[in-house]
Design a protein around this motif. Structure first.
Motif, PDB file in Angstrom:
ATOM      1  N   GLU A 102       0.786  -1.142   0.272  1.00  0.00           N
ATOM      2  CA  GLU A 102      -0.088   0.156  -0.046  1.00  0.00           C
ATOM      3  C   GLU A 102       0.976   1.066   0.238  1.00  0.00           C
ATOM      4  N   ASP A 103       1.727   1.412   0.126  1.00  0.00           N
ATOM      5  CA  ASP A 103       2.836   1.954   0.615  1.00  0.00           C
ATOM      6  C   ASP A 103       3.989   2.044  -0.506  1.00  0.00           C
ATOM      7  N   HIS A 105       3.005   1.181  -3.624  1.00  0.00           N
ATOM      8  CA  HIS A 105       2.214   1.826  -4.877  1.00  0.00           C
ATOM      9  C   HIS A 105       1.901   3.326  -4.851  1.00  0.00           C
ATOM     10  N   GLY A 106       1.934   3.916  -3.582  1.00  0.00           N
ATOM     11  CA  GLY A 106       1.413   4.762  -3.578  1.00  0.00           C
ATOM     12  C   GLY A 106       2.302   5.866  -3.378  1.00  0.00           C
TER      13      GLY A 106
END
Length: 258
Positions: A102-103, A105-106
């Protein structure tokens, strides 16, 4: 006169962290080191990874130890196993990197404090921890390598959080080289061009990143696992005895062109 024996790892004892499968950089390094006559202990993450890795390591006589650097005591146990087996270490190759998806890909500005901290801990600070554990057992000096990427020094689309983490790793390499140099321990970051490893598969649009690298490369191709392993073997050999503190690219020349 040139010493041809310097261009080999024959008789050396090494530790290679981060074998995941037959496409991982750590596996390429471990396999070539064995082919050059080194004795090697390697690590994989856990029992799930082991079922893929042990069929590679066992036939060539590489001891395999599970090691998750986030778990207390596992890194210490890995180094102890290698030292108990060999009595000393001549080279260490650190080829592990991780960030929460989640980190990763952001956007960097949206990354969580916890995710960033874990990425730095696993991908960067574990190299310093490894060095602290291994250095006392490198009485004859030796080499320590970690793996970086072009995104440490320039913003690469979709590389995101790992860019700042690899920048920290390369800075750590320079400080470790300064601190460990008096013990004749040489420290480098190897910076390969993109190849399809399990870790790389977590990066968004990695196919696009590889296509861009191939289009930019003066050699007009991607590098191979074997070429990355060859550079690593050279840096761990006595032939590289006058080098330390560098980030060395093996990327077909992508880093040199705009």
């Amino acid at each position: 006169m040139t010493n041809a024996a310097a261009f080999t790892l024959a008789g050396k004892k090494g530790l290679v962290l981060g074998v995941a499968n037959e496409r991982s950089i750590a596996w390429g390094c471990a396999a070539l080191a064995r082919a050059q006559g080194a004795e090697v202990v390697a690590s994989c993450l856990n029992e799930k990874a082991r079922k893929w890795v042990e069929p590679l390591t066992a036939p060539i006589g590489v001891d395999l130890v599970n090691c998750n650097v986030e778990e207390d005591g596992q890194l210490e146990a890995l180094v102890k196993h290698a030292v108990d087996k060999f009595g000393k270490l001549d080279f260490v190759i650190h080829s592990i990197a991780w960030a929460p998806l989640e980190d990763l890909h952001g956007n960097v500005v949206d990354s969580s404090r916890e995710g960033f901290a874990r990425a730095v801990s696993v991908s960067c600070h574990s190299f310093a921890e490894l060095a602290k554990l291994c250095a006392p057992h490198m009485k004859d000096g030796g080499s320590m390598l970690s793996m970086s990427y072009l995104g440490s020094g320039e913003a690469v689309p979709n590389y995101g959080l790992m860019g700042p983490v690899k920048a920290a790793l390369e800075s750590m390499v320079r400080y470790m080289a300064m601190e460990l140099g008096p013990q004749n321990i040489r420290v480098h970051a190897v910076s390969p061009g993109p190849i399809l490893t399990r870790a790389a598969s977590g990066i968004a649009d990695f196919d696009g990143l590889m296509a861009t690298a191939q289009a930019k490369a003066p050699l007009q191709r991607l590098v191979t696992l074997e070429e990355i392993a060859q550079l690593s073997a050279f840096l761990c050999s006595d032939a590289a005895s006058g080098m330390t503190g560098q980030t060395i690219y093996v990327d077909g020349g992508v880093h040199a062109v705009d």
